[in-house]
Scaffold this active site. Structure first.
Site, mmCIF file in Angstrom:
data_model
loop_
_atom_site.group_PDB
_atom_site.id
_atom_site.type_symbol
_atom_site.label_atom_id
_atom_site.label_comp_id
_atom_site.label_asym_id
_atom_site.label_seq_id
_atom_site.Cartn_x
_atom_site.Cartn_y
_atom_site.Cartn_z
ATOM 1 N N LYS A 171 0.877 -1.171 0.000
ATOM 2 C CA LYS A 171 0.000 0.000 0.000
ATOM 3 C C LYS A 171 0.919 1.226 0.000
ATOM 4 O O LYS A 171 1.435 1.631 1.034
ATOM 5 C CB LYS A 171 -0.864 -0.019 1.265
ATOM 6 C CG LYS A 171 -2.174 0.699 1.151
ATOM 7 C CD LYS A 171 -2.080 2.161 0.788
ATOM 8 C CE LYS A 171 -1.911 3.091 1.956
ATOM 9 N NZ LYS A 171 -1.829 4.506 1.511
ATOM 10 N N GLU A 246 9.298 1.438 11.129
ATOM 11 C CA GLU A 246 10.321 2.435 10.775
ATOM 12 C C GLU A 246 9.639 3.791 10.832
ATOM 13 O O GLU A 246 8.849 4.117 9.949
ATOM 14 C CB GLU A 246 10.842 2.186 9.355
ATOM 15 C CG GLU A 246 11.502 0.842 9.135
ATOM 16 C CD GLU A 246 12.958 0.830 9.552
ATOM 17 O OE1 GLU A 246 13.448 1.849 10.091
ATOM 18 O OE2 GLU A 246 13.602 -0.203 9.351
ATOM 19 N N CYS A 284 13.287 10.985 6.790
ATOM 20 C CA CYS A 284 13.209 10.550 8.194
ATOM 21 C C CYS A 284 14.527 10.796 8.910
ATOM 22 O O CYS A 284 14.555 11.148 10.072
ATOM 23 C CB CYS A 284 12.825 9.082 8.266
ATOM 24 S SG CYS A 284 13.933 8.019 7.325
ATOM 25 N N GLU A 383 9.135 16.591 14.438
ATOM 26 C CA GLU A 383 9.575 16.493 13.057
ATOM 27 C C GLU A 383 8.885 17.581 12.234
ATOM 28 O O GLU A 383 7.668 17.554 12.091
ATOM 29 C CB GLU A 383 9.104 15.129 12.521
ATOM 30 C CG GLU A 383 10.192 14.269 12.019
ATOM 31 C CD GLU A 383 9.662 12.995 11.385
ATOM 32 O OE1 GLU A 383 8.498 12.619 11.580
ATOM 33 O OE2 GLU A 383 10.456 12.372 10.682
HETATM 34 P P1 NAD Z 1 2.050 8.597 7.413
HETATM 35 O O1 NAD Z 1 2.242 7.851 8.674
HETATM 36 O O2 NAD Z 1 1.039 9.662 7.357
HETATM 37 O O3 NAD Z 1 1.705 7.596 6.215
HETATM 38 C C1 NAD Z 1 2.512 6.465 5.940
HETATM 39 C C2 NAD Z 1 1.668 5.446 5.214
HETATM 40 O O4 NAD Z 1 0.649 4.987 6.105
HETATM 41 C C3 NAD Z 1 0.950 5.972 3.969
HETATM 42 O O5 NAD Z 1 0.927 4.976 2.977
HETATM 43 C C4 NAD Z 1 -0.444 6.233 4.493
HETATM 44 O O6 NAD Z 1 -1.439 6.174 3.491
HETATM 45 C C5 NAD Z 1 -0.618 5.091 5.469
HETATM 46 N N1 NAD Z 1 -1.648 5.313 6.500
HETATM 47 C C6 NAD Z 1 -2.155 6.480 6.940
HETATM 48 N N2 NAD Z 1 -3.124 6.258 7.856
HETATM 49 C C7 NAD Z 1 -3.235 4.919 8.003
HETATM 50 C C8 NAD Z 1 -4.043 4.068 8.801
HETATM 51 N N3 NAD Z 1 -4.953 4.554 9.647
HETATM 52 N N4 NAD Z 1 -3.857 2.731 8.699
HETATM 53 C C9 NAD Z 1 -2.931 2.215 7.860
HETATM 54 N N5 NAD Z 1 -2.145 2.964 7.062
HETATM 55 C C10 NAD Z 1 -2.284 4.309 7.140
HETATM 56 O O7 NAD Z 1 3.515 9.144 7.019
HETATM 57 P P2 NAD Z 1 3.908 10.012 5.754
HETATM 58 O O8 NAD Z 1 3.460 11.407 6.017
HETATM 59 O O9 NAD Z 1 3.518 9.330 4.507
HETATM 60 O O10 NAD Z 1 5.521 9.923 5.834
HETATM 61 C C11 NAD Z 1 6.249 10.726 6.655
HETATM 62 C C12 NAD Z 1 6.646 10.000 7.927
HETATM 63 O O11 NAD Z 1 7.331 8.794 7.605
HETATM 64 C C13 NAD Z 1 7.626 10.807 8.746
HETATM 65 O O12 NAD Z 1 7.313 10.692 10.115
HETATM 66 C C14 NAD Z 1 8.953 10.144 8.430
HETATM 67 O O13 NAD Z 1 9.967 10.362 9.390
HETATM 68 C C15 NAD Z 1 8.557 8.716 8.332
HETATM 69 N N6 NAD Z 1 9.561 7.932 7.594
HETATM 70 C C16 NAD Z 1 10.360 7.065 8.291
HETATM 71 C C17 NAD Z 1 11.361 6.350 7.642
HETATM 72 C C18 NAD Z 1 12.246 5.385 8.397
HETATM 73 O O14 NAD Z 1 12.917 4.593 7.767
HETATM 74 N N7 NAD Z 1 12.314 5.431 9.712
HETATM 75 C C19 NAD Z 1 11.523 6.508 6.266
HETATM 76 C C20 NAD Z 1 10.699 7.404 5.592
HETATM 77 C C21 NAD Z 1 9.710 8.104 6.268
#
Ligand code: NAD
Length: 481
Positions: A171, A246, A284, A383
């Site tokens: 997804k 992650e 991240c 963040e």
């Molecule tokens: P997000 O948590 O909003 O979304 C991540 C994913 O989860 C998306 O595909 C989103 O559609 C899905 N999602 C959202 N709500 C959901 C739910 N209720 N149930 C299941 N899935 C759901 O994050 P984002 O804004 O897409 O990405 C940014 C975040 O990701 C930042 O906090 C960043 O630090 C983190 N990130 C971490 C790493 C790592 O390796 N640690 C790498 C990249 C990004």
């Protein structure tokens, strides 16, 4: 219009609904993806299970490796096309999009080679017994991917899971699906059996939630925000499904007074700049907090301010230093942080420039360097996920450790000192999953295990270590007299 990719076929969602795809460089829609729901997830999970039972799990590990190597070659051959897709979909300057495609190739190469190197142990036990451990795949793994590095995160997560013998339901973020739909097509062309890689697009609260709750998913790899990470764990806990998490970061760059700011070999200033402006700060592992020993605080800020002032921001196609943020709400989020800084009287050292060619309707933000940010202010705690660097000074090593560890995150730390014993002391005392000393990583770091502590999550992806998370250990004891 883009369709889901299930069992090697492009299929519409059962809802018949779609979501507009917006170009961050001009804020205009240019494509549509499927707005899928729980029914589509169910279809994808069934396709994956069928593939696992009838095809993927019957392949020798070396055969899986050959397929992954073929996919790596195909991605390499289509890298420019993929980079162009990513550039438009995510607003990445072309050089960043190209680097992401190159990293995807490396992930598939690395995990292709790893497939037949993953083995268990034999264990001493009582006389008359032989005991061994087998590393077995979970089965069907679910992968929820954020928008900031779709290709890289797909490579490390799906690449590792396939190498370990799993089949995948993915997804992607609703803001960044296009490159992954293309990669899934390339996998089908490369000979992956139908159902090995399935992509279902849509909103997180609908289709992501359905994936996390589906009883046919045997393991979830989630990369995203800590808030959604909590929801994923709660959903997974209901049925005791293992999760690789992650999450976010607020990573410190800790610079001691013994470094030479002009040492071209150390490359300190360009590295500090890149660590916060790469992908417009939407990383991240962004080095978003700068902790500097008092003795060099002023000269460092002066040089860094000059470098920030030279940065140019504009449409992804112009391939400048910085592209747009992913969407309007992200831009608003960064503006809110900056207006809080103003209210708190936090001083700005320098800002880059948004070029004239940048359309008003694009989601631009000039890189911003702030100084003397109080350690407990939300700018130094949360963040921002934009090109905003918060500087503060420290008195000595103990103070540096206190500041470095003063957030709920623990993903990466950069330590800059030529003092050998201090390098090790600091590496031990800083709470984070990765420590870089006199560097901040190079290339995709495909070979290096990656993950966090505290609210940065506890998963480890990348490198060989990832394969341990994508397998379960079975102990087999044979009594032979
Ligand atoms: P997000 O948590 O909003 O979304 C991540 C994913 O989860 C998306 O595909 C989103 O559609 C899905 N999602 C959202 N709500 C959901 C739910 N209720 N149930 C299941 N899935 C759901 O994050 P984002 O804004 O897409 O990405 C940014 C975040 O990701 C930042 O906090 C960043 O630090 C983190 N990130 C971490 C790493 C790592 O390796 N640690 C790498 C990249 C990004």
């Amino acid at each position: 219009m883009q369709l889901n990719f299930i069992a090697n076929a492009a299929v519409p969602s059962s809802s018949g609904r779609t979501i507009a795809v917006i170009d961050p460089s001009d804020g205009q829609p240019f494509d549509e993806i499927q707005r899928s729901n729980a029914e589509d997830i169910d279809i994808a999970v069934r396709a994956a299970r069928n593939c696992f039972d009838t095809a993927w799990n019957r392949l020798a590990a070396a055969e899986r490796g050959r397929l992954l190597m073929r996919l790596a070659a195909s991605v390499a051959a289509n890298a420019e096309d993929l980079a162009q897709i990513e550039m438009r979909d995510c607003g990445k300057p072309l050089k960043q999009a190209r680097a992401d495609a190159a990293a995807l190739v490396r992930y598939f190469e690395f995990y292709a080679g790893a497939c037949d190197k993953l083995h268990g142990d034999t264990l001493p036990y009582q006389n008359g017994y032989s005991v061994m451990t087998w590393r077995e795949p979970h089965g069907v793994t679910g992968h929820i991917i954020p928008w900031n590095y779709p290709m890289q995160i797909f490579g490390r997560s799906v690449g590792g899971a396939l190498a370990a013998g799993n089949v995948c339901v993915v997804k992607p973020s609703e803001d960044a699906c296009l490159s992954l739909l293309r990669v899934a097509e390339l996998a089908a062309e490369a000979g992956f059996p139908a159902g090995a890689i399935n992509i279902v697009t849509g909103y997180g609260y609908e289709v992501g939630n359905a994936l996390a709750r589906h009883p046919g998913i045997d393991h979830i790899s989630f990369t995203g925000s800590p808030q959604i990470g909590t929801l994923i764990q709660q959903a997974a806990a209901e049925r005791h499904c293992p999760v690789t998490l992650e999450l976010g970061g607020k990573s410190p760059q800790i610079v001691f007074g013994d470094v030479d700011l002009d040492d071209s070999n150390l490359n300190l200033i360009p590295t500090l700049v890149n660590a916060i402006v790469q992908n417009a700060g939407q990383t991240c592992s962004a080095g978003s907090r700068l902790l500097v020993e008092e003795s060099i605080y002023e000269p460092l800020l002066e040089k860094l301010g000059e470098a920030f002032a030279r940065l140019r921001v504009g449409p992804a196609g112009l391939d400048l230093d910085v592209g747009p943020l992913i969407r309007q709400s992200q831009q608003q989020r960064v503006w809110d942080f900056l207006s809080d800084a103003q209210v708190a009287g936090i001083a700005m050292v320098a800002q880059g420039q948004v070029v004239e060619e940048a359309p008003e309707s694009g989601f631009y933000q000039a890189p911003t360097l702030l100084r003397d940010v109080p350690v407990m202010h939300r700018l130094a705690q949360e963040e921002v996920f934009g090109p905003v660097l918060c500087a503060m000074s420290f008195i000595d090593e103990d103070h540096a450790v206190e500041l470095a560890n003063a957030t709920r995150y623990g993903l990466v730390a950069g330590i800059w000192t030529l003092h050998g014993a201090r390098q090790f002391r600091m590496a031990k005392r800083v709470r984070s999953g990765q420590v870089f000393i006199n560097n901040y990583g190079a290339g995709g770091g495909v070979e290096l295990p990656f993950g966090g502590v505290k609210s940065s999550g506890y998963g480890r992806e990348k490198g060989f270590e990832a394969l341990l998370g994508f397998t379960t250990l079975k102990t087999v004891a044979v009594r032979h007299g």
